[in-house]
Structures are given as structure tokens and as C-alpha cells.
Design an enzyme around this catalytic site. Structure first.
Site, PDB file in Angstrom:
ATOM      1  N   TYR A 189      -2.768  11.086   0.416  1.00 46.25           N
ATOM      2  CA  TYR A 189      -3.238  10.953  -0.963  1.00 46.25           C
ATOM      3  C   TYR A 189      -3.097  12.290  -1.695  1.00 46.25           C
ATOM      4  CZ  TYR A 189      -5.268   6.391   0.117  1.00 46.25           C
ATOM      5  OH  TYR A 189      -5.439   5.075   0.469  1.00 46.25           O
ATOM      6  N   ASP A 247       0.855  -1.180   0.000  1.00 46.09           N
ATOM      7  CA  ASP A 247       0.000   0.000   0.000  1.00 46.09           C
ATOM      8  C   ASP A 247       0.899   1.241   0.000  1.00 46.09           C
ATOM      9  OD1 ASP A 247      -2.017   2.076   1.445  1.00 46.09           O
ATOM     10  OD2 ASP A 247      -3.161   0.528   0.414  1.00 46.09           O
ATOM     11  N   HIS A 283      -4.524  -7.841  -0.123  1.00 55.58           N
ATOM     12  CA  HIS A 283      -3.899  -6.529   0.022  1.00 55.58           C
ATOM     13  C   HIS A 283      -3.211  -6.357   1.375  1.00 55.58           C
ATOM     14  CE1 HIS A 283      -3.326  -2.363  -1.127  1.00 55.58           C
ATOM     15  NE2 HIS A 283      -3.753  -1.992   0.064  1.00 55.58           N
TER      16      HIS A 283
END
Length: 440
Positions: free
Chosen positions: A351, A213, A409
Site C-alpha cells: 500500500y 484486488d 470481492h
């Protein structure tokens, strides 16, 4: 209160346990103010009032109407989320995970103006290889707890003494118990430099890095910067999408000519993922993290629903599958950590800081500039499963590539034994490698 060191406490409000505040100074901390380079012991003690407030807010949840489909394509389904949230407000016990954290050596140190929280467990075996492991969103240090034992004490978990690691697991700035940046610029490159400084302060002159990630762009940035001592990196979400493939995906065009059958299958999977809106959370937090944060900060149910929209939870059955990992309580541990530290907004800003640089794009992550050894493990249920041909094109010094048969994930959370085995295998060839040789 959050106990930051022996005799040193930070007072927090019931609604914002973990928020920034001026620490009090106890006898053991005098002469070592926050902002220096010292490393301070850390323990977690959330006030009862914060947990009471959480349960009160859960009980007062105003629920929306039911989704109009029979699948989770519109988001977390009402009945499933209600069941989870009601358990969160009645049967869930935060103190259990708090005890797990406090049983581990935890510390904070100020780097570049931000307090960094980290877990640091040294192996009892000689010549253990230090590894710094970085989590992402919506994860935390909690998703990595299960691999600490197997990595640091391999002989107790089916491994050999020569497979031992010293383990460093930091909380990314803006996440968990790390401080929240008050200015811009805390992108993966800056975090990578902070991690190199952290390893230097811990006295490590040779080490490796691992990430999935957001941990992947951060670890990749470390490899690109090649700080003294870094031998190589391992990734479980590698930036291997070629430029022409990324361009086609971004424009909605058909697949570029010349792709192999496997490459075409990966292209089709990525196109379907984007078309289905599975990355909507990514788009929103990249564009407007502050706007997203208001609701997540005010509503526990809203926070849970937003975290569970992550595609890494697509196959999670809300704890209904016995023996499956992560469990219902473990996922609630993670969500509760975000709530108690009021880090929904500060974590989402990563982000925004990385906007325009797709985490799986080889060009955006500048993989061509990485000369250090790179190892990659592909987990079959991850949101992106790169073919080996793209991996070898992206990383000129790819020393390990393995597609395993299970896991997704949150690999360390879901398959801790397999994740551990992959790190052992991936870094085995680097254990005897001098740091200066690895950078050639």
C-alpha cells in the site's frame, strides 16, 4: 522448517515460521544457490513449536471492551471475534491446509533479488492456455485453490477440453511464502515485470493474466508493459473511475454533471463508502505500514480483527452460514498463513509503495496506455462495481464486460464455479491469437 526443495530446508523460529533465514544445502541443491534463475521445488512444513506458540498467544489474548454499537461499523464485533479466535486456538487444524498445499506442485525462484513462491499446475489437455492469477490483500494463494481444478481440468467440471488452462499462482513479494523485499520499489509495476520473467522462465511464449484486488493493478501494469507473450488480461476490480469523478470523490464535492442514472448510482455508492470510513485500513497501511505491523505481528487476535475489517468480509458471517464460501476454517487458513509467515507488515508495505495511485482510478493506473485486450467481470457484492460506460472509456481494447448475479470481492474464493466460467468466456477469443497480434 519450511522445506524449500529436495534435501533443502530453512530453519525458522516458533514465533516467526517462514521468516527469512539462510537455507541449508542438501545434496539435491548443491550448485544451485538462492539468487540464481533456477526453479526449486517447495513444500510447507511449519514446526509444531510455531503452532504451540500461536495457541499460547491466543489463550493469553487481552480483550478490549465491547463496541458501543449494534453493527460492525466500529470494526469486528467483540462476541463474534472472540468466538472465532477461541475456535482458532482450540478446534482449528493448520495441518489440513498444509496438506492441501503440499498436494500441489509448488516452487520458488529468485527474481530481482526476491524469492518468489508459486503454485504451477499444468493441464492434461493439449493446447491449454497459460494464465497467471494474482491475489491481493488480505488474501493469498489460498483464496485461489478452488479454481485450480476447474481451470486445468474443465471436462471434469462442466467445461470443454478447449477451455483448459495451465495455472500459475504466485505469492506476491512480502506475502505468504514469497520473500520479503528488504528495500523500496516493489510496487505493482515491478511485480508485473517479475511476473513476466516468471512466465518466461516457465517456458510460456503466450499467456494471459488475471487479477482482483492488488492483482488488478499488477495485471494492468503487465498489460501496460506488454511483455512478449502476454495476450490480454482479465480483471475483477478494474480501474475505471474517470478523472473528474475521482476528483469529486477526493474533495467531497457533488457528482459531476452529465452522469447517467447508473453512473450516478455508482458515484453515490463510492461516496458513501468513503464517508463511512470503510477504507480506513487502506489509509493507515498506505501512510504507516510499519506502525500497523507491530500490533498485528504480536497479537493473533489483533491480526484477525484487522484482516476482517476489510470490506470484502462485510457480509461474512464468521462461518455461521452452512455451505457458504469461504468457510470459517478457510478464513482462518488465510489468517494463519499471515501469522506463520510474519507477513502482516511486509504485505502492508505494498500500500505504501502504491501511495498516490488509487487502484480503481483510471488516471492513476494509466489505463489509457493499455492497448492489449482487457476483459472485466463485475461481481455485485464487490467494493466497487464499475458501469460499462466507464470501463469502455478507460480501456480502449475492452473485449469482454459482464455483470454477474452473485459473488463479491474474493470472487474465486466465494464463487469458484462462476469465476471459472468467467475466465473461460473472457479469454475464449484470445486462445488462437498470436502474441504479436494481441499487442497491436
Amino acid at each position: 522448517m519450511l522445506l524449500l526443495g529436495i534435501g533443502c530446508t530453512r530453519t525458522v523460529s516458533a514465533a516467526d515460521a517462514g521468516a527469512s533465514a539462510a537455507p541449508g544445502v542438501g545434496p539435491a541443491e548443491r550448485g544451485s544457490p538462492s539468487g540464481g534463475t533456477e526453479i526449486r521445488r517447495f513444500q510447507v512444513h511449519v514446526p509444531d513449536a510455531a503452532l504451540v506458540d500461536l495457541r499460547r498467544r491466543i489463550a493469553a489474548t487481552r480483550w478490549p471492551d465491547r463496541e458501543t454499537v449494534t453493527d460492525p461499523s466500529q470494526g469486528a464485533q467483540l462476541a463474534k471475534l472472540q468466538g472465532l479466535v477461541r475456535y482458532w486456538g482450540s478446534g482449528y487444524d493448520w495441518r489440513k491446509v498444509e496438506g492441501k498445499l503440499n498436494a500441489l506442485p509448488q516452487f520458488t525462484t529468485n527474481i530481482d533479488g526476491v524469492d518468489v513462491h508459486f503454485i504451477h499446475v499444468r493441464s492434461r489437455h493439449k493446447n491449454a492456455l497459460p494464465v497467471i492469477i494474482t491475489h491481493g490483500w488480505p488474501g493469498s494463494v489460498l483464496e485461489l485453490l478452488k479454481v485450480i481444478g476447474p481451470l486445468t481440468d474443465p471436462t471434469a467440471h462442466g467445461g470443454r477440453a478447449e477451455d483448459a488452462f495451465d495455472v500459475v499462482i504466485p505469492s506476491v513479494p512480502g506475502y505468504g511464502f514469497s520473500g520479503k523485499p528488504t528495500g523500496t520499489g516493489w510496487d505493482p509495476d515491478r511485480i508485473a515485470r517479475a511476473w513476466a520473467e516468471l512466465m518466461r522462465r516457465l517456458g510460456y511464449d503466450r499467456y494471459v493474466a488475471q487479477g482482483g484486488d492488488w492483482g488488478a493493478p499488477i495485471s494492468s501494469a503487465m498489460a501496460r508493459q506488454a511483455p512478449a507473450g502476454l495476450l490480454g488480461i482479465h480483471l475483477n476490480l478494474a480501474a475505471t473511475v474517470p478523472p473528474e469523478v475521482e476528483a469529486a470523490l477526493a474533495s467531497g464535492a457533488s457528482a459531476p454533471a452529465g452522469l447517467s442514472e447508473k453512473e450516478r448510482a455508482v458515484f453515490d455508492a463510492l461516496a458513501a463508502y468513503r464517508k463511512a470510513g470503510s477504507s480506513a485500513y487502506f489509509v493507515m497501511m498506505t501512510a504507516r505500514p510499519q506502525a500497523v505491523g507491530y500490533g498485528l505481528t504480536d497479537s493473533p487476535a489483533g491480526l484477525a480483527a484487522w484482516i476482517l475489517v476489510h470490506p470484502g468480509f462485510a457480509r461474512w458471517t464468521y462461518g455461521d452460514a452452512p455451505g457458504a464460501s469461504p468457510t470459517k476454517d478457510e478464513v482462518l487458513d488465510d489468517i494463519t498463513l499471515y501469522w506463520l509467515t510474519n507477513s502482516a507488515t511486509s504485505s502492508a508495505r505494498l500500500y505504501w509503495e502504491n501511495r498516490g495511485r488509487g487502484p480503481t482510478s483510471a488516471a492513476a493506473q494509466k489505463t489509457a496506455e493499455i492497448s492489449l485486450p482487457v476483459a472485466i467481470t463485475v461481481f455485485p457484492e464487490d467494493v466497487y462495481r464499475p458501469p460499462e460506460t466507464w470501463a469502455r472509456r478507460a480501456y480502449r481494447n475492452l473485449i469482454y464486460f459482464h455483470e454477474v448475479d452473485k459473488g463479491g470481492h474474493f470472487a474465486a474464493w466465494e464463487q469458484p464455479e462462476l469465476f471459472t466460467a468467467e475466465l473461460r468466456a473472457a479469454f475464449r477469443s484470445l486462445r488462437a491469437t498470436p502474441a504479436h497480434a494481441a499487442r497491436r
